[in-house]
Each structure stands twice: as structure tokens, then as C-alpha cells.
Design a protein around this motif. Structure first.
Motif, PDB file in Angstrom:
ATOM      1  N   ILE A  24       1.212  -0.763   0.501  1.00  0.00           N
ATOM      2  CA  ILE A  24       0.112  -0.407   0.186  1.00  0.00           C
ATOM      3  C   ILE A  24       1.047   0.974   0.189  1.00  0.00           C
ATOM      4  CG2 ILE A  24      -1.820   1.264   1.075  1.00  0.00           C
ATOM      5  CD1 ILE A  24      -2.587  -1.159   0.011  1.00  0.00           C
ATOM      6  N   THR A  25       0.806   2.272  -1.293  1.00  0.00           N
ATOM      7  CA  THR A  25       1.344   3.301  -0.836  1.00  0.00           C
ATOM      8  C   THR A  25       0.534   4.614  -1.419  1.00  0.00           C
ATOM      9  OG1 THR A  25       1.748   3.171  -3.330  1.00  0.00           O
ATOM     10  CG2 THR A  25       3.547   1.772  -2.419  1.00  0.00           C
ATOM     11  N   ASN A  26      -0.983   4.369  -0.424  1.00  0.00           N
ATOM     12  CA  ASN A  26      -1.405   5.437  -0.341  1.00  0.00           C
ATOM     13  C   ASN A  26      -0.781   6.680   0.879  1.00  0.00           C
ATOM     14  OD1 ASN A  26      -4.056   7.534   0.234  1.00  0.00           O
ATOM     15  ND2 ASN A  26      -4.010   7.278  -2.007  1.00  0.00           N
ATOM     16  N   HIS A  27      -0.558   7.566   0.664  1.00  0.00           N
ATOM     17  CA  HIS A  27      -0.396   8.154   1.091  1.00  0.00           C
ATOM     18  C   HIS A  27      -1.622   8.207   2.334  1.00  0.00           C
ATOM     19  CE1 HIS A  27       2.541  10.073   4.304  1.00  0.00           C
ATOM     20  NE2 HIS A  27       1.350  10.775   4.545  1.00  0.00           N
ATOM     21  N   LEU A  28      -2.866   8.736   2.398  1.00  0.00           N
ATOM     22  CA  LEU A  28      -4.150   9.259   2.732  1.00  0.00           C
ATOM     23  C   LEU A  28      -4.372   7.506   4.067  1.00  0.00           C
ATOM     24  CD1 LEU A  28      -6.399  11.425   0.770  1.00  0.00           C
ATOM     25  CD2 LEU A  28      -4.982  12.457   3.212  1.00  0.00           C
ATOM     26  N   MET A  79      -4.214  17.721  -9.367  1.00  0.00           N
ATOM     27  CA  MET A  79      -3.536  16.192 -10.198  1.00  0.00           C
ATOM     28  C   MET A  79      -3.197  15.230  -8.451  1.00  0.00           C
ATOM     29  SD  MET A  79       0.347  15.392 -11.059  1.00  0.00           S
ATOM     30  CE  MET A  79      -0.193  16.912 -12.507  1.00  0.00           C
ATOM     31  N   VAL A  80      -4.431  14.210  -8.619  1.00  0.00           N
ATOM     32  CA  VAL A  80      -4.338  13.145  -7.694  1.00  0.00           C
ATOM     33  C   VAL A  80      -3.371  12.642  -7.737  1.00  0.00           C
ATOM     34  CG1 VAL A  80      -5.903  12.009  -5.940  1.00  0.00           C
ATOM     35  CG2 VAL A  80      -6.617  14.252  -7.133  1.00  0.00           C
ATOM     36  N   GLY A  81      -2.450  11.783  -6.633  1.00  0.00           N
ATOM     37  CA  GLY A  81      -1.964  10.033  -6.714  1.00  0.00           C
ATOM     38  C   GLY A  81      -1.989   9.706  -5.406  1.00  0.00           C
ATOM     39  N   SER A  82      -0.734   9.283  -5.324  1.00  0.00           N
ATOM     40  CA  SER A  82      -0.772   8.872  -4.334  1.00  0.00           C
ATOM     41  C   SER A  82      -0.728   9.098  -3.190  1.00  0.00           C
ATOM     42  CB  SER A  82       0.421   7.883  -3.731  1.00  0.00           C
ATOM     43  OG  SER A  82       1.658   8.108  -4.189  1.00  0.00           O
ATOM     44  N   GLN A 118     -12.861  10.699   8.685  1.00  0.00           N
ATOM     45  CA  GLN A 118     -13.311  12.749   8.531  1.00  0.00           C
ATOM     46  C   GLN A 118     -12.388  13.421   8.436  1.00  0.00           C
ATOM     47  OE1 GLN A 118     -17.151  13.163  11.328  1.00  0.00           O
ATOM     48  NE2 GLN A 118     -17.425  10.856  11.377  1.00  0.00           N
ATOM     49  N   VAL A 119     -12.075  13.776  10.065  1.00  0.00           N
ATOM     50  CA  VAL A 119     -10.734  14.201  10.175  1.00  0.00           C
ATOM     51  C   VAL A 119      -9.732  14.339   9.319  1.00  0.00           C
ATOM     52  CG1 VAL A 119      -8.690  14.999  11.796  1.00  0.00           C
ATOM     53  CG2 VAL A 119     -11.186  14.761  12.721  1.00  0.00           C
ATOM     54  N   LEU A 120      -9.093  13.832   8.731  1.00  0.00           N
ATOM     55  CA  LEU A 120      -7.749  13.329   7.704  1.00  0.00           C
ATOM     56  C   LEU A 120      -8.161  13.735   6.691  1.00  0.00           C
ATOM     57  CD1 LEU A 120      -5.212  12.013   7.090  1.00  0.00           C
ATOM     58  CD2 LEU A 120      -5.694   9.864   6.630  1.00  0.00           C
ATOM     59  N   LEU A 121      -9.534  13.334   6.166  1.00  0.00           N
ATOM     60  CA  LEU A 121     -10.042  14.087   4.820  1.00  0.00           C
ATOM     61  C   LEU A 121     -10.408  15.011   5.359  1.00  0.00           C
ATOM     62  CD1 LEU A 121     -11.819  10.477   3.277  1.00  0.00           C
ATOM     63  CD2 LEU A 121      -9.616  11.654   2.899  1.00  0.00           C
ATOM     64  N   LYS A 122     -10.871  15.755   5.812  1.00  0.00           N
ATOM     65  CA  LYS A 122     -11.275  17.615   6.203  1.00  0.00           C
ATOM     66  C   LYS A 122     -10.093  17.913   5.729  1.00  0.00           C
ATOM     67  CE  LYS A 122     -15.409  17.231   8.187  1.00  0.00           C
ATOM     68  NZ  LYS A 122     -16.100  17.522   9.959  1.00  0.00           N
ATOM     69  N   ILE A 137      -1.095  17.316   6.789  1.00  0.00           N
ATOM     70  CA  ILE A 137      -1.322  15.846   6.333  1.00  0.00           C
ATOM     71  C   ILE A 137      -0.445  14.730   7.131  1.00  0.00           C
ATOM     72  CG2 ILE A 137      -1.810  14.022   4.633  1.00  0.00           C
ATOM     73  CD1 ILE A 137      -3.904  16.002   4.647  1.00  0.00           C
ATOM     74  N   THR A 138       0.625  14.631   7.095  1.00  0.00           N
ATOM     75  CA  THR A 138       1.456  13.988   7.409  1.00  0.00           C
ATOM     76  C   THR A 138       2.522  14.517   8.762  1.00  0.00           C
ATOM     77  OG1 THR A 138       2.887  13.681   5.489  1.00  0.00           O
ATOM     78  CG2 THR A 138       4.028  13.261   6.998  1.00  0.00           C
ATOM     79  N   ASP A 139       2.494  15.459   9.690  1.00  0.00           N
ATOM     80  CA  ASP A 139       2.842  16.071  10.849  1.00  0.00           C
ATOM     81  C   ASP A 139       1.312  16.348  12.004  1.00  0.00           C
ATOM     82  OD1 ASP A 139       5.037  16.135  10.369  1.00  0.00           O
ATOM     83  OD2 ASP A 139       5.500  17.890   9.327  1.00  0.00           O
ATOM     84  N   GLY A 140       0.067  16.231   9.937  1.00  0.00           N
ATOM     85  CA  GLY A 140      -0.672  17.014  11.193  1.00  0.00           C
ATOM     86  C   GLY A 140      -1.065  18.008  11.760  1.00  0.00           C
ATOM     87  N   GLY A 141      -0.523  19.016  11.937  1.00  0.00           N
ATOM     88  CA  GLY A 141      -0.383  20.042  11.993  1.00  0.00           C
ATOM     89  C   GLY A 141      -1.259  21.167  11.735  1.00  0.00           C
ATOM     90  N   ALA A 142      -1.220  22.436  12.447  1.00  0.00           N
ATOM     91  CA  ALA A 142      -1.869  23.659  11.633  1.00  0.00           C
ATOM     92  C   ALA A 142      -1.421  24.455  10.033  1.00  0.00           C
ATOM     93  CB  ALA A 142      -1.547  25.144  12.707  1.00  0.00           C
TER      94      ALA A 142
END
Length: 240
Positions: free
Chosen positions: A9-13, A74-77, A123-127, A234-239
Motif C-alpha cells: 500500500i502506497t497511498n499516503h492517506l 492532480m491526485v496521486g498516491s 473524517q478529520v484526515l479527509l477534511k 497531512i503528514t505532521d497533522g499540524g496547523a
């Protein structure tokens, strides 16, 4: 669109989800191969499936009434196709065109809706990803107006390389001109300039990135800004 076999699995989300949420989502996903040039959704068409690209990527294209087209995202992994569903809408305002063939995870919108209701983490991640995508859309509009074609081409090649996971790209002048909203002659001059600086090699639609660091330097600041925002949000989950 063909069935595929599941590799790493290489999709980061999806990888960013808690283990239980990730396992539940993956259990309902079908692995498919997206084919180059495949149209997933036309503007105004219903979004029937959510796609999480793995080693494939999808162009989101705005179609104007006079027939002109411009790639606006553009939408990728790093992401997901089907974001209007987060807002409770099931129609796409943009054309979704497969630009990079390869595997993707897919699930029906109804099933996706169930996961969205049951997973606060999803929900939080996709927002957060929606925020990043909105930023990308707005920056493309400004970049297209203010920045030179050569810098924009360098940025677009870097974005494509990131999602193709390869230095080898197959992109014709006609396709690049449509994606960047400029004349074919402008793309030819920009590609020649990048090739003269030994940043890329280009022959009959086959592009090889020779010097990624140099290409980053040649691109406008939009590329670095997009990557920085994704990392923070996304990666760090910060502001932002």
C-alpha cells in the motif's frame, strides 16, 4: 479499468489512518488498474466510486464553454479522488482523467459513506486533505496568471514525477499544452530551455528528469509551497 493484484500500500492517506480504521477500509476496497486516458467522471457526472491511487494518478480538469481545458489539480498516491462526497455532494464539477496508468484502490460511494460515518479519524484526515486540495486549486489559478511557462512546466513535471514514482515520463507537447493552458509553441520553447540546462531530456513525448534538484530550482515557488503545506497538514497533522 481492469482488476489488479494488491501490492504494498502506497497511498499516503490510507497509510495515515489508525490501524483498525485502515484495515476496515482496505477490507472493502477493490484493487484495479487505471488505464491511461480513461475518463472516470465528466463534469456534472455522478461520482460512483472513490479512488485512492497507488502508482497511478488522475488529472482534474476544468472544461470551459468554448472548449478550452485546464488542469487545476492532480491526485496521486498522496490523495483521493471523490472529495465532493465529503461535502455531501455526489457530482463532480471537474473532468477526472487518468494521466498515469497503474493500480488504485476503489470502493463504491455508498460503502465509502459508511466508513466516513463510522470513522472520526477518516473524517478529520479527509477534511485536512480537502483543505490541501483547495489550496492547490487556488494556487494553480494564481500560478497560471503570474508565472512564466518555463517555471510552470518545471513545477508540473515535478508534480508528475512525484506521482509517477519514476524519472521516466511520457507526455506529448499537445497534452502538456492542454494541461497548462498555453499554446503548443510555448511548451516547445519551455521544454527546450529546460533541456538546454540539462534538467530534462525530451524526445517524441518521452521525458526523462535528469536533475531533480535543478528542476526544483527552475520551478516557481508554488511547488515547494504545495509540498510544505501537505507535510504540515497531512503528514505532521499540524496547523496550516
Amino acid at each position: 479499468m481492469k482488476p489488479s493484484t494488491l501490492g504494498p500500500i502506497t497511498n499516503h492517506l490510507i497509510d495515515s489512518l489508525p490501524r483498525q480504521d485502515r484495515a476496515s477500509l482496505l477490507a472493502d476496497c477493490e484493487v484495479i488498474d487505471l488505464e491511461f486516458g480513461e475518463v472516470i467522471t465528466e463534469p456534472g457526472g455522478r461520482i460512483l466510486h472513490v479512488h485512492f491511487p497507488l502508482n497511478s494518478f488522475i488529472s482534474l480538469i476544468a472544461n470551459l464553454s468554448d472548449g478550452e481545458q485546464l488542469e487545476v489539480a492532480m491526485v496521486g498516491s498522496e490523495g483521493m479522488y471523490g472529495m465532493p462526497l465529503i461535502l455531501g455532494l455526489d457530482k463532480s464539477p471537474l473532468r477526472a482523467l487518468v494521466q498515469g496508468a497503474g493500480p488504485a484502490l476503489r470502493l463504491p460511494t455508498i460503502v465509502f459513506g459508511r466508513h466516513l460515518e463510522q470513522s472520526p479519524a477518516l473524517q478529520v484526515l479527509l477534511k485536512r486533505y480537502l483543505y490541501v486540495l483547495m489550496h492547490q486549486l487556488s494556487r494553480v489559478a494564481a500560478c497560471s496568471h503570474f508565472h512564466q511557462v518555463e517555471a510552470r512546466l518545471a513545477r508540473w513535471l515535478l508534480m508528475t514525477q512525484d506521482r509517477a514514482h519514476s524519472d521516466q515520463l511520457h507526455l506529448t507537447h499537445e497534452f502538456l499544452a492542454m494541461m497548462l493552458g498555453v499554446r503548443r509553441a510555448g511548451i516547445t520553447l519551455a521544454a527546450m530551455a529546460l533541456q538546454a540546462r540539462r534538467l530534462i531530456s525530451y524526445h517524441r513525448g518521452d521525458i526523462t528528469v535528469l536533475d531533480r534538484a535543478g528542476l526544483i530550482e527552475a520551478s516557481c515557488g508554488c511547488y515547494a509551497a504545495d509540498r510544505s503545506l501537505y507535510r504540515r497538514v497531512i503528514t505532521d497533522g499540524g496547523a496550516p
